[in-house]
Write an enzyme that holds these catalytic residues in place. Structure first.
Site, PDB file in Angstrom:
ATOM      1  N   GLN A 141      76.624  54.549 -45.792  1.00  0.00           N
ATOM      2  CA  GLN A 141      76.199  54.950 -47.129  1.00  0.00           C
ATOM      3  C   GLN A 141      76.835  54.083 -48.200  1.00  0.00           C
ATOM      4  O   GLN A 141      77.703  53.250 -47.939  1.00  0.00           O
ATOM      5  CB  GLN A 141      76.539  56.428 -47.355  1.00  0.00           C
ATOM      6  N   HIS A 143      77.832  54.405 -52.699  1.00  0.00           N
ATOM      7  CA  HIS A 143      77.809  55.180 -53.940  1.00  0.00           C
ATOM      8  C   HIS A 143      77.536  54.250 -55.115  1.00  0.00           C
ATOM      9  O   HIS A 143      78.084  53.144 -55.175  1.00  0.00           O
ATOM     10  CB  HIS A 143      79.139  55.891 -54.169  1.00  0.00           C
ATOM     11  N   GLU A 160      85.628  56.219 -54.852  1.00  0.00           N
ATOM     12  CA  GLU A 160      86.479  57.135 -54.116  1.00  0.00           C
ATOM     13  C   GLU A 160      87.599  56.395 -53.400  1.00  0.00           C
ATOM     14  O   GLU A 160      87.702  55.169 -53.450  1.00  0.00           O
ATOM     15  CB  GLU A 160      85.653  57.935 -53.108  1.00  0.00           C
ATOM     16  N   ARG A 243      72.234  57.261 -48.581  1.00  0.00           N
ATOM     17  CA  ARG A 243      72.368  57.085 -47.141  1.00  0.00           C
ATOM     18  C   ARG A 243      71.450  55.941 -46.706  1.00  0.00           C
ATOM     19  O   ARG A 243      70.234  56.012 -46.848  1.00  0.00           O
ATOM     20  CB  ARG A 243      71.999  58.393 -46.438  1.00  0.00           C
TER      21      ARG A 243
END
Length: 390
Positions: A141, A143, A160, A243
């Site tokens: 995936q 972001h 993250e 995804r």
């Protein structure tokens, strides 16, 4: 018990004022705030989850009956994400109430976050922290950043980080593209159902490893890894995940692997637009996402270590030993604690305000101002917003 879940902050304020309980709640939010420990994602959403969160990290804690899932992939420890805000019980005189973090922040933003953080982030917590247990590979995936035009009105970017708690032998993480992999090659691999992981760097990990995953970084948590995941979140929005590949797995409606089932939804076009193909590759990339650490506080064997500090959030690791204390000052902005080993006491002026056990988290509001942490043995992650970036 009076549950206010789903109510507006104004409805809560009116009810508490009518029952003369608003002041009592305002007094309590000046002390450590302890979210309920079972803010879990349902197995149908995280079919890759394992049994360590319930069976190890939260063993012995009070878990609501409806949250005793057979597997738990995610526990949203500190969250003001509308998809899963953490919840709190408060005993106000003779009444017990249930509220979530978004509602508390609507009622008391400056007391909890601090004046500057509250002003910068519209009175909402800009940091989300999850505990993740991967018994199987997560999907590959990526972001987006907040500037990506494909985001919906209720979506945000999601840079993250990962602090590794444990990993089975030979297990690790997939992230970043290998040298020479082009967008066209990656697209072709996805369309022909090839093994996309062969185009990614794989790093075997061990407890204590720490990685920063910027927006635009293609990644996947590998099977056999348990970690804490601090990330940025925009006010009252949900962080977006695209995804790009899911290991060609098929699932039934309950989230179980089934050769007769259906694949999970992919977001190939958005993923390819968002991936940073100009980022460092190979070993250079792996070095790039592992920041150097710095000891910022030490008393005997008790140590506070800076893992990262950017305009997105700050992360520190705490080791407490032999009853030696570490001190903190949250007067300028809240601190969040996630205890993953042992238990610790939060103290002020030599008085114990709260005991945080393994698998529990705590929010230390700005109104608390200063505190000490003490334990014969405990390990925790501390998150906060670095005031110098405001």
């Amino acid at each position: 018990m009076q549950s206010f879940i789903g109510k507006t902050s104004e409805e809560i304020r009116i009810y508490l004022s009518a029952h003369q309980l608003l002041h009592a709640l305002e007094e309590q939010i000046r002390f450590p705030l302890m979210p309920l420990p079972d803010n879990f994602t349902a197995p149908t959403r995280t079919p890759w989850g394992g049994t360590k969160i319930l069976g190890k990290y939260k063993q012995g804690l009070s878990i609501r009956a409806e949250k005793h899932y057979p597997i738990v992939g995610e526990s949203w420890e500190i969250s003001a994400d509308p998809a899963a805000p953490c919840q709190f019980y408060f005993v106000l005189e003779t009444e017990t109430i249930l509220v979530d973090l978004i509602q508390l922040l609507d009622l008391f933003p400056e007391a909890i976050l601090g004046e500057k953080v509250a002003a910068q982030f519209e009175g909402q917590n800009p940091i989300l922290v999850k505990l993740l247990d991967a018994a199987d590979h997560l999907s590959v995936q990526v972001h987006p950043s907040d500037s990506y035009k494909g985001l919906g009105p209720d979506e945000s970017g999601k840079p993250e980080s990962w602090y590794i708690l444990e990993a089975d032998p030979g297990c690790g993480l997939f992230f970043g593209l290998k040298e020479g992999v082009s967008e066209a090659e990656l697209r072709q691999a996805i369309e022909h159902r090839k093994d996309v992981s062969q185009y990614l760097n794989f790093v075997e990990v061990k407890p204590g490893d720490f990685f920063v995953i910027a927006a635009g970084t293609i990644h996947a948590i590998g099977a056999g890894v348990t970690l804490i995941e601090p990330q940025k979140i925009a006010p009252k929005k949900s962080g977006r995940t695209y995804r790009i590949w899911d290991w060609n797995r098929l699932y039934d409606k309950r989230g179980n692997l089934n050769s007769e089932g259906k694949p999970r939804e992919l977001h190939i076009e958005d993923s390819l637009r968002v991936i940073d193909f100009d980022a460092p590759r190979g070993e250079a990339f792996i070095r790039h996402i592992q920041p150097e650490r710095q000891i910022v506080q030490q008393y005997g064997e008790s140590v506070e270590t800076l893992c990262m500090e950017t305009e997105d959030f700050g992360v520190r690791q705490l080791v407490l030993q032999n009853g030696q204390t570490l001190s903190g000052d949250c007067s300028s902005g809240f601190h969040g604690l996630i205890v993953y080993e042992g238990e610790l006491d939060i103290r002020s002026q030599k008085n114990t305000l709260a005991r945080v056990k393994c698998g529990q988290s705590a929010i230390l509001p700005a109104a608390l101002q200063t505190y000490e942490l003490k334990s014969p043995h405990a390990r925790a992650i501390k998150v906060y917003y670095p005031i110098q970036y405001l």
